[in-house]
Scaffold this active site. Structure first.
Site, PDB file in Angstrom:
ATOM      1  N   ASN A  87       0.876  -1.176   0.000  1.00  6.84           N
ATOM      2  CA  ASN A  87       0.000   0.000   0.000  1.00  6.84           C
ATOM      3  C   ASN A  87       0.912   1.224   0.000  1.00  6.84           C
ATOM      4  OD1 ASN A  87      -1.841   2.010   0.461  1.00  6.84           O
ATOM      5  ND2 ASN A  87      -2.661   1.145   2.348  1.00  6.84           N
TER       6      ASN A  87
ATOM      7  N   ARG B  42      -2.794  -2.400  -3.125  1.00  8.58           N
ATOM      8  CA  ARG B  42      -4.036  -1.700  -2.791  1.00  8.58           C
ATOM      9  C   ARG B  42      -4.055  -0.414  -3.617  1.00  8.58           C
ATOM     10  NH1 ARG B  42      -5.300   2.646   1.413  1.00  8.58           N
ATOM     11  NH2 ARG B  42      -7.552   2.539   1.578  1.00  8.58           N
TER      12      ARG B  42
ATOM     13  N   HIS C 174     -13.029   2.036   1.371  1.00  9.28           N
ATOM     14  CA  HIS C 174     -12.907   1.030   2.446  1.00  9.28           C
ATOM     15  C   HIS C 174     -13.537  -0.306   2.022  1.00  9.28           C
ATOM     16  CE1 HIS C 174     -12.799   4.385   5.751  1.00  9.28           C
ATOM     17  NE2 HIS C 174     -11.576   4.022   5.412  1.00  9.28           N
TER      18      HIS C 174
ATOM     19  N   ARG D  84     -11.731  14.825   8.734  1.00  7.47           N
ATOM     20  CA  ARG D  84     -12.644  15.181   7.639  1.00  7.47           C
ATOM     21  C   ARG D  84     -14.025  15.500   8.188  1.00  7.47           C
ATOM     22  NH1 ARG D  84     -11.184   9.891   4.790  1.00  7.47           N
ATOM     23  NH2 ARG D  84      -9.145  10.311   3.907  1.00  7.47           N
TER      24      ARG D  84
ATOM     25  N   GLU E 113      -7.836  -5.876   6.113  1.00  4.92           N
ATOM     26  CA  GLU E 113      -7.859  -5.503   4.691  1.00  4.92           C
ATOM     27  C   GLU E 113      -6.728  -6.190   3.929  1.00  4.92           C
ATOM     28  OE1 GLU E 113      -8.846  -1.032   4.318  1.00  4.92           O
ATOM     29  OE2 GLU E 113      -8.385  -1.315   6.420  1.00  4.92           O
TER      30      GLU E 113
END
Ligand code: ADP
Length: 409
Positions: free
Chosen positions: A7, A93, A182, A243, A386
């Site tokens: 990633n 990813r 996600h 956020r 993940e």
């Protein structure tokens, strides 16, 4: 059968090495601050007794190519991957797959060019993801490499869920629509939830809550995503660490007109200076929890806003799904914070959501059922994985390529 998951961020590389014959994690790590004098690698290695050793190394790493070489050197020294040329595959990813990538794909030049084409939709992520792909292919051209997209799991959203009510031409010409993110986490916990409930995935209806620094909710119907809270970008939806999540679009124009902010300043503020941090100055839920316990009103307000937004999404997705077997908490906050889980589920008995506070307070970092009695709606805590989800997709995609038989339903 070893597989490495990569990633790549703008100044970091996160990686994991699995033995996919047992689906066991052999080691993982994070190389940070690439390009600075202070680059550091935090590496974890599996011990024979099942525990993990962690070591921290400092080394000047000037760019991502040097970063990959350093990681492979460390992995060889630690004996988790003696020779990267022997890898069965590498799974990358990739954040944005756009409308074209409905599942993982074996990487070739056309896939790389499509990832590049999607940079305007994910300017913070896809360039670094693409750089990782280019470097890994250059270093190990004979090892099959797979792109696994964060958006793919949500490709099953119906048009009424993924369209914005904007002029249709913006969708046709600029691909302005909701994509969701996600996906690997929502997909992983949905499969685990089905297994925990002893149901086939195809009959699972669930609301999955991924609550980390970034946070999103997904409505899962028959094992497939039919809606999710993030949109064209990860900014839409829940209140997150930094956020804002959902906002009246008119706020942007007001800030530009009245506060003299530029479009870039508004964007940076909404992504990096808002959410929990914007309200109380911290984006670390542990710190916020202890500040609130000491009477800090802004910390309490940040937690209240976070849980209230979450509760609204749970209610909305109950309406979307009609029948819900389980709500699932995952991500750093969802897996570990009994306080947030409890506050979120307060007052939801009308939906059949009733928490057992004893089971809730004992559930941290491991799979658990925390609803009261045999309530119809199960409340599950499921640590996400993940990397393992990406590793599974990588193996399935490579096998498909080698045997010609599609593994996906
Ligand atoms: P990322 O999205 O960066 O992968 P994580 O999934 O690791 O983030 O989640 C990070 C969040 O989880 C932080 O807000 C952190 O404070 C929170 N968190 C981790 N452990 C706990 C805990 N025991 N109680 C409350 N919050 C926690």
């Amino acid at each position: 059968m070893k597989v490495t998951i990569v990633n790549c961020g703008s100044s970091s590389i996160k990686y994991a090495v699995f033995d996919m014959s047992t689906r066991e994690l052999l080691g993982s790590g994070l190389l940070e601050k690439i390009g600075s004098d202070d680059s550091r690698l935090r590496h974890r290695r599996l011990n024979p007794n099942g525990s993990f050793d962690e070591i921290l190394m400092h080394e000047k790493v000037s760019n991502h190519a040097e970063g990959f070489e350093f990681i492979f050197k460390v992995a060889a020294k630690m004996r988790i991957l003696e020779d990267p040329h022997e890898l069965f595959g590498i799974g990358h990813r990739v954040v944005h797959g756009g409308e074209v990538n409905h599942g993982p794909v074996l990487i070739d030049l056309s896939v790389m060019s499509k990832i590049g084409d999607l940079i305007p939709l994910a300017p913070l992520h896809n360039p670094a993801n693409l750089k990782g792909v280019e470097i890994a292919l250059n270093l190990l051209p004979e090892v099959p490499q797979v792109a696994v997209f964060d958006t793919s799991f949500h490709a099953t959203m119906p048009p009424h869920a993924f369209h914005y009510a904007l002029p249709y031409s913006l969708y046709k010409e600029h691909h302005v629509r909701r994509y969701g993110f996600h996906g690997n986490s929502h997909s992983y916990v949905a499969k685990r939830a089905a297994a925990m409930l002893g149901k086939p995935l195809e009959s699972l209806n669930a609301v999955t809550l991924h609550l980390g620094n970034g946070a999103s909710v997904a409505a899962i119907q028959g094992g497939k995503s039919v809606d999710t809270s993030m949109g064209m970008t990860p900014l839409e939806g829940l209140v997150m660490g930094t956020r804002s999540g959902d906002l009246d679009p008119a706020v942007h124009f007001f800030l530009m007109r009245e506060a003299g902010m530029s479009a870039d300043e508004v964007e940076t503020m909404l992504n990096s200076q808002s959410g929990l941090k914007g309200i109380c100055g911290s984006n670390d839920m542990r710190e916020i929890g202890s500040l609130a316990a000491k009477g800090d009103q802004k910390a309490q307000l940040a937690m209240d806003i976070f849980c209230y937004r979450l509760k609204k999404y749970i209610g909305a997705y109950f309406a979307v799904l009609g029948r819900v077997d389980a709500i699932v908490f995952t991500g750093g906050i969802g897996e570990n914070s009994a306080l947030i889980r409890s506050a979120t589920c307060q007052g939801l008995s009308g939906l059949g959501i009733v928490m057992d506070e004893n089971s809730n307070s004992g559930a941290s970092g491991k799979e658990a059922e925390i609803q009261e009695g045999q309530n119809v709606v199960k409340i599950l805590v499921i640590p996400t994985n993940e990397e393992l989800e990406i590793a599974d997709h990588t193996v399935e995609t490579i096998k498909w390529f080698k045997t010609g038989s599609p593994p996906f339903k």
